[in-house]
Design a protein around this motif. Structure first.
Motif, mmCIF file in Angstrom:
data_model
loop_
_atom_site.group_PDB
_atom_site.id
_atom_site.type_symbol
_atom_site.label_atom_id
_atom_site.label_comp_id
_atom_site.label_asym_id
_atom_site.label_seq_id
_atom_site.Cartn_x
_atom_site.Cartn_y
_atom_site.Cartn_z
ATOM 1 N N ARG A 14 0.832 -1.208 0.000
ATOM 2 C CA ARG A 14 0.000 0.000 0.000
ATOM 3 C C ARG A 14 0.868 1.260 0.000
ATOM 4 N NH1 ARG A 14 -4.425 -1.972 4.275
ATOM 5 N NH2 ARG A 14 -5.806 -3.029 2.816
ATOM 6 N N ALA A 18 0.950 4.024 -2.964
ATOM 7 C CA ALA A 18 0.674 5.428 -2.647
ATOM 8 C C ALA A 18 1.848 6.300 -3.071
ATOM 9 C CB ALA A 18 0.387 5.593 -1.160
ATOM 10 N N LYS A 51 -9.118 4.407 -4.468
ATOM 11 C CA LYS A 51 -8.930 4.264 -3.021
ATOM 12 C C LYS A 51 -7.741 5.080 -2.537
ATOM 13 C CE LYS A 51 -11.027 -0.270 -2.408
ATOM 14 N NZ LYS A 51 -10.821 -1.667 -2.007
ATOM 15 N N ILE A 52 -6.642 5.014 -3.276
ATOM 16 C CA ILE A 52 -5.438 5.755 -2.886
ATOM 17 C C ILE A 52 -5.703 7.256 -2.925
ATOM 18 C CG2 ILE A 52 -3.080 6.342 -3.591
ATOM 19 C CD1 ILE A 52 -2.879 3.379 -4.594
ATOM 20 N N THR A 53 -6.310 7.736 -4.012
ATOM 21 C CA THR A 53 -6.550 9.175 -4.128
ATOM 22 C C THR A 53 -7.588 9.652 -3.113
ATOM 23 O OG1 THR A 53 -8.092 8.834 -5.977
ATOM 24 C CG2 THR A 53 -5.798 9.346 -6.532
ATOM 25 N N ARG A 55 -7.894 8.446 -0.111
ATOM 26 C CA ARG A 55 -7.119 8.529 1.131
ATOM 27 C C ARG A 55 -6.245 9.792 1.140
ATOM 28 N NH1 ARG A 55 -6.101 3.315 1.278
ATOM 29 N NH2 ARG A 55 -4.164 3.451 0.119
ATOM 30 N N LEU A 56 -5.596 10.085 0.002
ATOM 31 C CA LEU A 56 -4.753 11.280 -0.091
ATOM 32 C C LEU A 56 -5.575 12.555 0.061
ATOM 33 C CD1 LEU A 56 -2.388 10.227 -3.030
ATOM 34 C CD2 LEU A 56 -1.850 10.306 -0.577
ATOM 35 N N ALA A 58 -8.466 12.766 1.732
ATOM 36 C CA ALA A 58 -8.903 12.805 3.134
ATOM 37 C C ALA A 58 -7.779 13.297 4.048
ATOM 38 C CB ALA A 58 -9.378 11.424 3.581
ATOM 39 N N GLU A 59 -6.543 12.979 3.689
ATOM 40 C CA GLU A 59 -5.385 13.417 4.480
ATOM 41 C C GLU A 59 -4.952 14.838 4.129
ATOM 42 O OE1 GLU A 59 -2.471 10.394 3.706
ATOM 43 O OE2 GLU A 59 -3.574 8.878 4.837
#
Length: 104
Positions: A14, A18, A51-53, A55-56, A58-59
């Motif tokens: 993961r 990322a 999913k990765i984007t 998460r990015l 959201a962060e």
């Protein structure tokens, strides 16, 4: 096959995926890059890139940068890095000197 270790490298994978996406976002600059382009360039599935984007975003590391025309279907959402989202510090300690770097 030892099934007890089957998921042992999942966090590493993961992180690697990322990092691939982050590097492409960095290289794209302010113009950004679409999730479809990210998938094509990384070899990841569109679902993995989504999913990765997500998460990015959201962060607070990635944000929308508008839309691009599509050759069919809905326009592509373009993403870019948020310039002030993070910083990194690098140190190189040698016998006779110390070099420090701060980057965004």
């Amino acid at each position: 096959m030892n099934r007890s270790n089957s998921g042992a490298n999942l966090p590493t994978l993961r992180s690697h995926n990322a990092a691939l996406v982050l590097d492409l976002l960095r290289a794209a600059g302010e113009c950004g890059i679409s999730r479809l382009e990210l998938a094509e360039r990384t070899g990841l599935t569109p679902q993995a890139v989504s999913k990765i984007t997500a998460r990015l975003r959201a962060e607070g590391l990635a944000a929308g940068a508008g839309h691009r025309a599509s050759t069919g279907g809905k326009p592509r959402t373009v993403l870019r890095l948020v310039p002030d989202a993070g910083h990194a510090v690098g140190l190189h300690l040698d016998r006779d000197e110390l070099t420090a770097v701060l980057v965004d």
